[in-house]
Design an enzyme around this catalytic site. Structure first.
Site, mmCIF file in Angstrom:
data_model
loop_
_atom_site.group_PDB
_atom_site.id
_atom_site.type_symbol
_atom_site.label_atom_id
_atom_site.label_comp_id
_atom_site.label_asym_id
_atom_site.label_seq_id
_atom_site.Cartn_x
_atom_site.Cartn_y
_atom_site.Cartn_z
ATOM 1 N N GLU A 70 0.855 -1.195 0.000
ATOM 2 C CA GLU A 70 0.000 0.000 0.000
ATOM 3 C C GLU A 70 0.884 1.235 0.000
ATOM 4 O O GLU A 70 1.849 1.309 0.761
ATOM 5 C CB GLU A 70 -0.880 0.025 1.245
ATOM 6 C CG GLU A 70 -1.926 -1.057 1.253
ATOM 7 C CD GLU A 70 -2.733 -1.041 2.543
ATOM 8 O OE1 GLU A 70 -2.479 -0.186 3.417
ATOM 9 O OE2 GLU A 70 -3.602 -1.894 2.683
ATOM 10 N N HIS A 190 -10.796 -2.566 5.348
ATOM 11 C CA HIS A 190 -10.696 -1.513 6.370
ATOM 12 C C HIS A 190 -11.785 -1.664 7.438
ATOM 13 O O HIS A 190 -12.974 -1.678 7.126
ATOM 14 C CB HIS A 190 -10.760 -0.088 5.792
ATOM 15 C CG HIS A 190 -10.028 0.879 6.684
ATOM 16 N ND1 HIS A 190 -10.547 1.344 7.876
ATOM 17 C CD2 HIS A 190 -8.786 1.415 6.588
ATOM 18 C CE1 HIS A 190 -9.665 2.128 8.453
ATOM 19 N NE2 HIS A 190 -8.587 2.187 7.707
HETATM 20 N N1 PXP Z 1 -7.020 -1.775 3.138
HETATM 21 C C1 PXP Z 1 -6.365 -0.585 3.080
HETATM 22 C C2 PXP Z 1 -6.190 0.054 1.745
HETATM 23 C C3 PXP Z 1 -5.842 0.018 4.238
HETATM 24 O O1 PXP Z 1 -5.205 1.201 4.157
HETATM 25 C C4 PXP Z 1 -5.986 -0.661 5.473
HETATM 26 C C5 PXP Z 1 -5.406 -0.065 6.715
HETATM 27 O O2 PXP Z 1 -4.025 -0.002 6.624
HETATM 28 C C6 PXP Z 1 -6.643 -1.897 5.479
HETATM 29 C C7 PXP Z 1 -7.180 -2.429 4.300
HETATM 30 C C8 PXP Z 1 -6.793 -2.716 6.720
HETATM 31 O O3 PXP Z 1 -7.576 -2.061 7.666
HETATM 32 P P1 PXP Z 1 -7.685 -2.679 9.123
HETATM 33 O O4 PXP Z 1 -6.334 -2.610 9.745
HETATM 34 O O5 PXP Z 1 -8.692 -1.787 9.780
HETATM 35 O O6 PXP Z 1 -8.158 -4.097 8.986
#
Ligand code: PXP
Length: 247
Positions: A70, A190
């Site tokens: 990411e 997320h």
């Molecule tokens: N997807 C993306 C693009 C994210 O930025 C994040 C957080 O870093 C996540 C998924 C995962 O989120 P969580 O840690 O709340 O499961």
């Protein structure tokens, strides 16, 4: 049935709290793979608050599944991603004050910059995804800039309750349908946890869920094996009731 990709950022958050060499997010990722993670995700933030450059390089070298990196549109981080050439990248918005990625990327509002990054990363052979809110205009803009995938931001769904949650779920479903119709592939993530993941795993066209915080947090009590394998079963549509009790 989506694949479970596990985000290891918060193992590094714990390590950075004391600047010790442990716990090591790479070793944790290898244990997560053994427990059923089908990919590993990490986010190299501009402020390096959790994952460090060396972690990313070691993850790329040592994991056996797929690395999803990411990144923001910051030129230094984009250059890092181009050198790394991971299996997949997901472009996310980033703001130094936020606790976590708060909203989706404004693809519509930064069309040229996103197009440039998508084009260069795709040329390196990476699958390119854009982390967006489930808005029609953002889905369409994502296709216009040449992304292969979108990752739908499930944060609002996760934060809402009752009718609002149902409404957020419908928004996600409509966005997934639209994306599929215009040729985009769909991931999501997320704020997903053991209690709210079921309906997201059942959405149409969703190929991969990126989940971090809830899995890392649970592993403090139950260990990586249990926390990852329980989530993997939920993502595959099994054990919904027992996991709700165990949260
Ligand atoms: N997807 C993306 C693009 C994210 O930025 C994040 C957080 O870093 C996540 C998924 C995962 O989120 P969580 O840690 O709340 O499961």
């Amino acid at each position: 049935m989506p694949r479970l990709h596990v985000n290891v950022d918060h193992v590094a958050t714990l390590r950075q709290a004391r600047r010790e060499p442990f716990p090591d997010p790479v070793l944790w990722a290898l244990a997560a793979e053994k427990a059923g993670a089908e990919g590993i995700t990490c986010h190299l933030r501009m402020d390096r608050r959790h994952i460090q450059d060396a972690d990313v390089l070691a993850l790329k070298r040592r994991i056996r599944t797929r690395l999803n990196f990411e990144l923001s549109l910051d030129p230094e981080i984009v250059a890092f991603a181009l050198r790394l050439a991971p299996d997949a990248v997901c472009i996310v918005p980033e703001n130094r004050q936020e606790v976590t990625t708060e909203g989706g990327l404004d693809v519509l509002g930064s069309h040229a910059r996103v197009f440039d990054a998508v084009t260069r990363l795709a040329r390196k052979g990476c699958e390119v995804s854009l982390f967006i809110d489930p808005d029609e205009e953002q889905v369409e803009a994502s296709a216009e800039v040449g992304a292969q995938f979108i990752e739908l931001h499930t944060g609002r769904y996760a934060q809402s309750r009752g009718v609002s949650r149902t409404r957020e779920l419908r928004r996600l479903e409509r966005a997934a349908e639209l994306a599929h119709t215009i040729g985009l592939r769909v991931n999501a993530g997320h704020g997903l946890d053991y209690e709210n993941v079921g309906p997201i795993a059942a959405l149409p066209h969703v190929e991969e869920l990126n989940i971090g915080f809830s899995i890392v947090a649970r592993s403090v009590f139950t260990g990586v094996e249990e926390s990852v394998s329980t989530m993997a079963r939920l993502v595959r549509g099994r054990n919904r009731v027992s996991a709700r009790r165990a949260r």
